[in-house]
Design a protein around this motif. Structure first.
Motif, short mmCIF file in Angstrom:
data_model
loop_
_atom_site.label_atom_id
_atom_site.label_comp_id
_atom_site.label_asym_id
_atom_site.label_seq_id
_atom_site.Cartn_x
_atom_site.Cartn_y
_atom_site.Cartn_z
N HIS A 179 0.85 -1.19 0.00
CA HIS A 179 0.00 0.00 0.00
C HIS A 179 0.89 1.25 0.00
O HIS A 179 2.01 1.22 0.51
N LYS A 182 3.30 2.29 2.84
CA LYS A 182 4.36 1.42 3.33
C LYS A 182 5.71 1.77 2.67
O LYS A 182 5.78 2.74 1.91
N GLY A 189 -1.41 -3.44 -2.91
CA GLY A 189 -0.83 -4.73 -3.26
C GLY A 189 -0.30 -5.43 -2.03
O GLY A 189 -0.23 -4.84 -0.95
C1 PLP Z 1 -1.27 -1.51 6.30
C2 PLP Z 1 -1.54 -2.65 7.22
C3 PLP Z 1 -2.41 -3.70 6.86
C4 PLP Z 1 -3.22 -3.67 5.61
O1 PLP Z 1 -2.46 -3.60 4.46
P1 PLP Z 1 -3.22 -3.45 3.04
O2 PLP Z 1 -2.20 -3.87 2.04
O3 PLP Z 1 -3.60 -2.01 2.92
O4 PLP Z 1 -4.40 -4.34 3.06
C5 PLP Z 1 -2.54 -4.77 7.73
N1 PLP Z 1 -1.88 -4.82 8.90
C6 PLP Z 1 -1.06 -3.81 9.29
C7 PLP Z 1 -0.34 -3.93 10.59
C8 PLP Z 1 -0.90 -2.69 8.48
O5 PLP Z 1 -0.12 -1.68 8.89
#
Ligand code: PLP
Length: 381
Positions: A179, A182, A189
């Motif tokens: 995402h 990140k 993704g």
């Molecule tokens: C960002 C995040 C997610 C979700 O990630 P996505 O790819 O947006 O679905 C799940 N767990 C944690 C700890 C996150 O920081």
């Protein structure tokens, strides 16, 4: 000077790879670039089986399906995490059981996991907060003793290590996010890692990912047509996104080193406030861990001061944020019967923590500007 909280880093190669993927006419799932990013992850990090997904949320949902969670099952996880960690198990009818976190790393507290194990417990989902590994040796020992699965929510954690092992490859299953918020991104993704030699388990995960079909076996030429083989959904990302991600992977360590530079400037520039007790903690990387420098946090002595610092920074156009509202005390958590006062460390951290701006393209000048302003704010608080 305006300092945003986050800024997406483009390596400059994204458009070239996307253009190439369009020219290859393979823009749906499991095309050329999906192959490249999957092999990249297995080769660089030594993962046994890598499958790219549409998000970390979907990776976690796949994991919950793969271990066959059922109504009545319990899964232990931190409350200090994103809603997806809990939703993935609830979507199978299982119940999230929230454990407290450690004050030093904000990762799940292994002793509290043990206290919460019952006959119904099926799995543990540790979250590697900020890209710093959980106490995986203890967690794996607890899991082995009680025959539990360990699913690493490594959404923050790609390219971080615990005792030399890459995060996401230590438990039975690991999930990553690409995402935009990140370290390595493609908009939306993810990936799921199956750390097992069990071919049947891997095949089942492929079926779950491929809409309940054995298309994976078909693509390898093991069957001559594919058909409905089990429960599943649509979790494979478009090859256009994987082309974007490949550009990011090519720069994976350069991105990490650039973030480390900002991390180190913050650490050195703010250490005196930890020593004098004005801030009670900040991003801490234990000796056995190597971080990917996903985020930098400060913990103030109370909520009022935390909010004051965020507001004062905002007045100077520096954008800092709080983080997770604990899941146990959210509307959903209360409706599940959780008690607001449970989990004292989680409650304290969510009230007193702020995240400083940290992005790959941040310059020394920008980081020093944040540090200088924090000096003037923290001295009069
Ligand atoms: C960002 C995040 C997610 C979700 O990630 P996505 O790819 O947006 O679905 C799940 N767990 C944690 C700890 C996150 O920081």
């Amino acid at each position: 000077m305006k300092i945003p909280f986050n800024k997406i880093h483009y390596t400059g190669k994204e458009m070239d790879y996307i253009k190439d993927s369009l020219e290859r006419h393979q823009i749906s799932g499991d095309g050329y670039y999906t192959g490249l990013v999957s092999s990249f992850l297995s080769e660089k990090f030594g993962y046994k089986n890598v499958q790219m997904t549409t998000s970390a949320t979907h990776g976690l949902e796949m994991a919950a399906m793969l271990i066959d969670l059922k109504p009545g099952d319990e899964v232990i996880m931190p409350s200090f995490t994103f809603s997806s960690t809990a939703n993935s198990v609830m979507m199978r009818g299982a119940k999230p059981i929230f454990a407290d976190i450690r004050k030093d790393t904000l990762n799940i507290d292994a002793e509290d996991i043990e206290r919460r194990i019952t006959k119904r417990t099926r799995a543990i989902i540790p979250v590697h907060y900020a890209g710093v590994g959980c106490d995986m040796d203890t967690i794996m020992t607890i899991a082995e003793r009680s025959k539990l699965y360990v699913i690493e929510d490594a959404a923050h954690g790609l390219n971080g290590r615990y005792k030399g092992k890459y995060l996401g490859g230590i438990g039975h299953i690991g999930c990553f996010s690409f995402h935009s918020t990140k370290n390595y991104v493609c908009g939306e993704g993810g990936a799921i890692i199956i750390n097992s030699e069990d071919r049947e388990l891997v095949k089942r995960s492929e079926i779950i990912r491929q809409k309940g079909t054995d298309r994976g076996s078909f693509l390898r030429g093991e069957v001559d047509k594919y058909s409905w083989a089990g429960l599943g959904s649509s979790y494979s990302p478009s090859d256009i996104l994987m082309a974007f991600l490949y550009a990011q992977f090519k720069e994976i360590d350069r991105i990490k080193n650039k973030r480390k530079r900002i991390n180190d400037l913050y650490y050195e520039g703010l250490q005196e406030f930890v020593n004098s007790g004005i801030i009670s903690g900040m991003t801490n990387i234990p000796l056995e861990c190597e971080s990917n420098y996903h985020l930098y946090y400060l913990i103030l002595d109370n909520e009022n001061n935390r909010d004051k610092v965020i507001n004062e920074l905002r007045k100077r156009d520096i954008h800092s944020y709080t983080h997770y509202e604990p899941l146990h005390s959210s509307r959903m958590g209360i409706s599940l019967g959780c008690k607001r006062d449970d989990l004292p460390v989680t409650n304290m951290v969510s009230k007193c923590l702020l995240r400083l701006p940290l992005y790959t393209d941040m310059t020394d000048e920008e980081a020093n500007y944040v540090i200088d302003n924090l000096h003037s704010i923290l001295k009069v608080i």
